[in-house]
Design a protein around this motif. Structure first.
Motif, PDB file in Angstrom:
ATOM      1  N   ALA A 206       0.714  -1.302  -0.036  1.00  0.00           N
ATOM      2  CA  ALA A 206      -0.087  -0.116  -0.254  1.00  0.00           C
ATOM      3  C   ALA A 206       0.804   1.294   0.016  1.00  0.00           C
ATOM      4  N   ARG A 207       2.399   1.041   0.093  1.00  0.00           N
ATOM      5  CA  ARG A 207       3.041   2.221  -0.046  1.00  0.00           C
ATOM      6  C   ARG A 207       2.959   2.982  -1.434  1.00  0.00           C
ATOM      7  N   HIS A 208       2.630   2.210  -2.321  1.00  0.00           N
ATOM      8  CA  HIS A 208       2.508   2.928  -3.700  1.00  0.00           C
ATOM      9  C   HIS A 208       0.996   3.387  -3.824  1.00  0.00           C
ATOM     10  N   ALA A 209       1.150   4.627  -4.317  1.00  0.00           N
ATOM     11  CA  ALA A 209      -0.162   5.351  -4.389  1.00  0.00           C
ATOM     12  C   ALA A 209      -1.325   4.919  -5.079  1.00  0.00           C
ATOM     13  N   VAL A 210      -1.043   4.225  -6.159  1.00  0.00           N
ATOM     14  CA  VAL A 210      -1.872   3.417  -7.080  1.00  0.00           C
ATOM     15  C   VAL A 210      -2.262   1.993  -6.632  1.00  0.00           C
ATOM     16  N   TYR A 211      -2.123   1.673  -5.450  1.00  0.00           N
ATOM     17  CA  TYR A 211      -2.143   0.043  -5.090  1.00  0.00           C
ATOM     18  C   TYR A 211      -3.588  -0.361  -4.904  1.00  0.00           C
ATOM     19  N   TYR A 212      -4.356   0.429  -4.112  1.00  0.00           N
ATOM     20  CA  TYR A 212      -5.669   0.301  -3.946  1.00  0.00           C
ATOM     21  C   TYR A 212      -6.685   0.117  -5.574  1.00  0.00           C
ATOM     22  N   ARG A 213      -6.475   1.119  -6.506  1.00  0.00           N
ATOM     23  CA  ARG A 213      -7.163   1.062  -7.625  1.00  0.00           C
ATOM     24  C   ARG A 213      -6.734   0.089  -8.643  1.00  0.00           C
ATOM     25  N   MET A 214      -5.357  -0.320  -8.671  1.00  0.00           N
ATOM     26  CA  MET A 214      -4.892  -1.255  -9.486  1.00  0.00           C
ATOM     27  C   MET A 214      -5.298  -2.759  -9.112  1.00  0.00           C
ATOM     28  N   ALA A 261     -14.572  -0.450 -10.636  1.00  0.00           N
ATOM     29  CA  ALA A 261     -15.370  -0.105 -11.817  1.00  0.00           C
ATOM     30  C   ALA A 261     -14.688   0.089 -13.355  1.00  0.00           C
ATOM     31  N   GLU A 262     -13.614   0.660 -13.090  1.00  0.00           N
ATOM     32  CA  GLU A 262     -12.637   0.626 -14.111  1.00  0.00           C
ATOM     33  C   GLU A 262     -12.211  -0.931 -14.814  1.00  0.00           C
TER      34      GLU A 262
END
Length: 291
Positions: A206-214, A261-262
């Protein structure tokens, strides 16, 4: 395969030069020398590399999947690599016989497609997420599995030629599972071998900003690309419940929902559902493709 030749692939974003240097030193100290080593600068310039190490600088960050595909293409073009070994640029090979053990494993098993290393920090601790099975209490229990660890693993080049490379669109997260499912469906073995150790700092994805979305988007893409239609809602339903139960951040949940959703709205690649025989095989291995 007879006397397999190992090619080492390392991605870097240029922000860990000291760790990368230490990793390359540990690669150089292996009792079985690598046939070729390539470091890919994923949207970044490369530091000065040791003699005998190839460097490829990309103008933009192609993600884990895209960067590793570039590395595989570079190794394949030279025609002297049978097994690709991917290593995180902040990892370290603490043993000197890792490559020799890998070569022996591939030499003795024609259907060995993927070998997953054990990952542990400098204190010998292995995070639960770094054990590629549901029963993750004992990181020293090896054997056949249904996915593998991105930080340290080996891939048969012959397998990649049959099933294709990394899923470019995924960019980051679950690209290993996508590759493993295709390998299993083509009849290859995926093995977790804890004696092959990559030392790696204790981190959170989760240290990566895009973790949850990707994470959410790529879960949906996995299901759409590879699961029989009957299993798609079961797989996504289970992971939705687990995510809601585990996530403590409202911002994280909102990002996850947007990614889900994406994934529904956008294609992650062609659909090629696995055979039911593969579903049965994965179930026998302890991880049916609904979780």
């Amino acid at each position: 395969m007879s006397h397999p030749r190992l090619g080492i692939a390392i991605l870097t974003m240029g922000n860990r030069p000291a760790a990368l240097r230490s990793l390359l030193e540990s690669v150089a100290h292996q009792t079985l020398p690598a046939a070729r080593i390539v470091v890919v600068g994923n949207g970044s310039a490369l530091p000065e590399l040791p003699a005998g190490v190839d460097g490829v600088e990309l103008d933009e960050n192609l993600g884990v999947s895209g960067g590793r595909n570039v590395a595989v293409a570079h190794l394949r073009a030279h025609g002297d690599v049978d097994v690709v070994v991917d290593l995180d640029d902040d990892g370290l090979l603490t043993g000197t016989d890792v490559f020799a053990k890998l070569a022996s494993m591939y030499e003795g098993d024609q259907r060995l497609g993927i070998v997953s290393f054990r990952i542990a920090d400098e204190r010998g601790r292995t995070q639960r997420r770094h054990v590629p099975r549901l029963r993750a209490r004992d990181p020293m229990r090896g054997g056949e599995v249904t996915t593998f660890l991105g930080g340290g693993h080996a891939l048969s080049m012959r397998m990649l030629e049959r099933i294709g490379g990394w899923p470019d669109a995924f960019f980051f997260t679950h690209e290993e599972t996508d590759l493993a499912w295709r390998a299993l469906d083509d009849g290859w073995r995926v093995v977790y071998e804890p004696s092959l150790l990559l030392q790696h700092p204790w981190t959170s994805p989760a240290r990566h900003a895009v973790y949850y979305r990707m994470t959410a988007r790529n879960r949906v893409w996995l299901a759409k690309r590879h699961l029989p239609a009957l299993l798609v809602p079961a797989y996504l339903g289970v992971w939705t419940l687990l995510t809601v139960a585990r996530t403590r951040s409202w911002g994280g949940l909102r990002a996850w929902a947007a990614g889900f959703a994406e994934g529904v709205r956008v294609s992650g690649g062609p659909r090629r559902p696995m055979r039911w025989a593969t579903v049965a095989r994965m179930t026998r291995l302890g991880r049916p493709p609904v979780i």
